[in-house]
Design a protein around this motif. Sequence first.
Motif, PDB file in Angstrom:
ATOM      1  N   GLY A 179       8.649   9.962  -6.083  1.00 61.92           N
ATOM      2  CA  GLY A 179       7.446   8.882  -5.735  1.00 61.92           C
ATOM      3  C   GLY A 179       7.652   7.727  -6.492  1.00 61.92           C
ATOM      4  O   GLY A 179       7.790   6.399  -6.313  1.00 61.92           O
TER       5      GLY A 179
ATOM      6  N   ARG B 266       5.796   9.202   4.820  1.00 59.46           N
ATOM      7  CA  ARG B 266       4.698   9.491   3.777  1.00 59.46           C
ATOM      8  C   ARG B 266       4.570  11.042   3.307  1.00 59.46           C
ATOM      9  O   ARG B 266       4.507  11.650   2.525  1.00 59.46           O
ATOM     10  CB  ARG B 266       3.251   9.101   3.900  1.00 59.46           C
ATOM     11  CG  ARG B 266       3.145   7.472   3.516  1.00 59.46           C
ATOM     12  CD  ARG B 266       1.781   7.245   3.760  1.00 59.46           C
ATOM     13  NE  ARG B 266       1.423   5.633   3.266  1.00 59.46           N
ATOM     14  CZ  ARG B 266       0.370   5.199   2.656  1.00 59.46           C
ATOM     15  NH1 ARG B 266      -0.771   6.131   2.577  1.00 59.46           N
ATOM     16  NH2 ARG B 266       0.103   4.126   2.688  1.00 59.46           N
ATOM     17  N   GLU B 267       4.369  11.650   4.660  1.00 61.21           N
ATOM     18  CA  GLU B 267       4.082  13.270   4.568  1.00 61.21           C
ATOM     19  C   GLU B 267       5.285  14.055   3.757  1.00 61.21           C
ATOM     20  O   GLU B 267       5.385  14.652   3.138  1.00 61.21           O
ATOM     21  CB  GLU B 267       3.791  13.806   5.950  1.00 61.21           C
ATOM     22  CG  GLU B 267       3.252  15.204   5.709  1.00 61.21           C
ATOM     23  CD  GLU B 267       4.509  16.022   6.096  1.00 61.21           C
ATOM     24  OE1 GLU B 267       4.694  17.088   5.548  1.00 61.21           O
ATOM     25  OE2 GLU B 267       5.406  15.680   6.776  1.00 61.21           O
TER      26      GLU B 267
ATOM     27  N   ASP C  90       0.833  -1.160   0.008  1.00 60.09           N
ATOM     28  CA  ASP C  90       0.118  -0.217   0.157  1.00 60.09           C
ATOM     29  C   ASP C  90       0.990   1.217  -0.045  1.00 60.09           C
ATOM     30  O   ASP C  90       0.507   2.254  -0.639  1.00 60.09           O
ATOM     31  CB  ASP C  90      -0.811   0.225   1.230  1.00 60.09           C
ATOM     32  CG  ASP C  90      -1.784  -0.986   1.031  1.00 60.09           C
ATOM     33  OD1 ASP C  90      -2.279  -1.504  -0.051  1.00 60.09           O
ATOM     34  OD2 ASP C  90      -2.633  -1.269   2.274  1.00 60.09           O
ATOM     35  N   ASP C  91       1.804   1.230   0.793  1.00 55.57           N
ATOM     36  CA  ASP C  91       2.631   2.507   0.606  1.00 55.57           C
ATOM     37  C   ASP C  91       3.506   2.566  -0.538  1.00 55.57           C
ATOM     38  O   ASP C  91       3.838   3.562  -1.032  1.00 55.57           O
ATOM     39  CB  ASP C  91       3.985   2.167   1.864  1.00 55.57           C
ATOM     40  CG  ASP C  91       3.207   1.953   3.326  1.00 55.57           C
ATOM     41  OD1 ASP C  91       2.465   2.602   3.445  1.00 55.57           O
ATOM     42  OD2 ASP C  91       3.529   1.107   3.902  1.00 55.57           O
TER      43      ASP C  91
ATOM     44  N   ALA D  31       6.268  13.416   0.422  1.00 54.63           N
ATOM     45  CA  ALA D  31       5.103  14.016  -0.488  1.00 54.63           C
ATOM     46  C   ALA D  31       5.466  15.373  -0.729  1.00 54.63           C
ATOM     47  O   ALA D  31       4.785  16.156  -1.432  1.00 54.63           O
ATOM     48  CB  ALA D  31       3.833  13.927   0.121  1.00 54.63           C
TER      49      ALA D  31
ATOM     50  N   ALA E 266       2.355   1.802  -3.485  1.00 56.66           N
ATOM     51  CA  ALA E 266       1.203   2.305  -4.281  1.00 56.66           C
ATOM     52  C   ALA E 266       0.865   3.857  -4.025  1.00 56.66           C
ATOM     53  O   ALA E 266       0.813   4.512  -4.957  1.00 56.66           O
ATOM     54  CB  ALA E 266      -0.201   1.545  -4.107  1.00 56.66           C
ATOM     55  N   TYR E 267       1.051   4.205  -2.728  1.00 53.78           N
ATOM     56  CA  TYR E 267       0.790   5.532  -2.253  1.00 53.78           C
ATOM     57  C   TYR E 267       1.963   6.371  -2.936  1.00 53.78           C
ATOM     58  O   TYR E 267       1.654   7.456  -3.490  1.00 53.78           O
ATOM     59  CB  TYR E 267       1.132   5.861  -0.701  1.00 53.78           C
ATOM     60  CG  TYR E 267       1.328   7.136  -0.221  1.00 53.78           C
ATOM     61  CD1 TYR E 267       0.111   7.828  -0.221  1.00 53.78           C
ATOM     62  CD2 TYR E 267       2.277   7.619  -0.029  1.00 53.78           C
ATOM     63  CE1 TYR E 267       0.271   9.410   0.216  1.00 53.78           C
ATOM     64  CE2 TYR E 267       2.666   8.877   0.457  1.00 53.78           C
ATOM     65  CZ  TYR E 267       1.450   9.676   0.574  1.00 53.78           C
ATOM     66  OH  TYR E 267       1.926  11.221   0.887  1.00 53.78           O
ATOM     67  N   LEU E 268       3.334   5.820  -2.758  1.00 58.18           N
ATOM     68  CA  LEU E 268       4.386   6.655  -3.520  1.00 58.18           C
ATOM     69  C   LEU E 268       4.249   6.887  -5.085  1.00 58.18           C
ATOM     70  O   LEU E 268       4.356   7.837  -5.665  1.00 58.18           O
ATOM     71  CB  LEU E 268       5.830   5.929  -3.254  1.00 58.18           C
ATOM     72  CG  LEU E 268       6.037   5.972  -1.791  1.00 58.18           C
ATOM     73  CD1 LEU E 268       7.124   4.894  -1.485  1.00 58.18           C
ATOM     74  CD2 LEU E 268       6.468   7.442  -1.407  1.00 58.18           C
ATOM     75  N   ARG E 269       3.869   5.785  -5.677  1.00 56.40           N
ATOM     76  CA  ARG E 269       3.648   5.689  -7.210  1.00 56.40           C
ATOM     77  C   ARG E 269       2.435   6.836  -7.536  1.00 56.40           C
ATOM     78  O   ARG E 269       2.559   7.769  -8.529  1.00 56.40           O
ATOM     79  CB  ARG E 269       3.090   4.443  -7.457  1.00 56.40           C
ATOM     80  CG  ARG E 269       4.125   3.553  -7.958  1.00 56.40           C
ATOM     81  CD  ARG E 269       3.861   2.058  -8.563  1.00 56.40           C
ATOM     82  NE  ARG E 269       4.639   1.302  -8.058  1.00 56.40           N
ATOM     83  CZ  ARG E 269       4.196   0.159  -7.376  1.00 56.40           C
ATOM     84  NH1 ARG E 269       2.783   0.229  -6.752  1.00 56.40           N
ATOM     85  NH2 ARG E 269       5.059  -0.632  -6.736  1.00 56.40           N
ATOM     86  N   GLY E 270       1.418   6.871  -6.546  1.00 62.91           N
ATOM     87  CA  GLY E 270       0.282   7.632  -6.774  1.00 62.91           C
ATOM     88  C   GLY E 270       0.700   9.127  -6.527  1.00 62.91           C
ATOM     89  O   GLY E 270      -0.234  10.135  -6.771  1.00 62.91           O
ATOM     90  N   LEU E 271       1.602   9.247  -5.850  1.00 66.93           N
ATOM     91  CA  LEU E 271       2.192  11.084  -5.588  1.00 66.93           C
ATOM     92  C   LEU E 271       1.995  11.695  -6.991  1.00 66.93           C
ATOM     93  O   LEU E 271       2.048  12.835  -7.230  1.00 66.93           O
ATOM     94  CB  LEU E 271       3.441  10.909  -4.906  1.00 66.93           C
ATOM     95  CG  LEU E 271       3.267  10.729  -3.276  1.00 66.93           C
ATOM     96  CD1 LEU E 271       4.731  10.689  -2.675  1.00 66.93           C
ATOM     97  CD2 LEU E 271       2.297  11.444  -2.682  1.00 66.93           C
TER      98      LEU E 271
END
Length: 308
Positions: free
Chosen positions: A212, A301-302, A199-200, A305, A202-207
């Motif tokens: 990311g 994450r923050e 999930d993390d 980002a 995916a979060y990075l890719r999604g940035l």
Amino acid sequence: MARTRLVIDTDPGVDDAVAILLALASDELDVLALTTVAGNVAVDKTTLNARRLIDLAGRPDVVVARGCAAPLVTALDDAGDVHGLDGLGDIEWSEPVARECAEHAVDLLARLIAEGPLTIAAIGPLTNLALLQSRYPGIESRVERVVIMGGASFAGNVTAAAEFNIWCDPEAAARVFAGPWPITLMPLDLTHQATLNDDDLAYLRGLGTEVGRRVAAILEPYAAYHERWHGNRDVIMHDAMAIYELLAPEAIAKQGAQVSVETAGQHTRGATVIDRRRGYASSSTRVGVALDNPTFVAFLRERLARYR
Ligand code: BDR
Ligand code: CA
């Protein structure tokens, strides 16, 4: 509040990359230099990777200085199987614009120590720090603080007894831990509590940012390696713990200890012997013992980002 003057001594390395990007995203830290060392891969490659990361972070103000090419007494036995043959997961990079400086890493460290309070985050083998000690006697007491990722209280990750950074150059590590600098150690038993999952990634890719995308890409083979050897895709954030400690010291529980390094054991070469008996409770050597992973992951994450 004064920013912490920081040098990151490193062998990038995919988890080094996350640590470096975390530091460079953080205003609390005045990152002056990346000093490189042989470890995860040869020093030519760790220096190239440091330059790539400086470009990626858009921070040409941060100096890259090449350090030791081999452990003090043995040949380098690298970790290319974990980090990729190039040390950064073997993804494509263009030739970096960032250059390395002419000064040796150890001489640069000595100069920066002379210029003001300096913290060192050491996230590779400790060869450069041992050379700093021998080339500049007494320098340990002029360093503000050293935060080291290395060692293990219980089981190692290269052998049953030894963790990679210490095992790679045990003679250097033994000298460093015998020196009078204020050391905070982040051993495996702490770093294994700090993990990213799919999930993390995916979060990075999604940035939708270069940082990311690239961080997710270099961590992907690291997750796959972990699955082959350990049966799950946990991405262990070893080196980021040294930076997290500088940014959120209250987030990592620590205790006083005395740390020695085994250099001679037939089965235990490179092991850290961490003595936590009460007599060492107020030692200036502190060892990380516990953290809350969801809090760390949200923090990371923050910070990542923040790159645009
Ligand atoms: C340490 O070894 C290296 O492979 C990682 O970059 C980290 O510094 C973990 O044992
Ligand atoms: Ca490392």
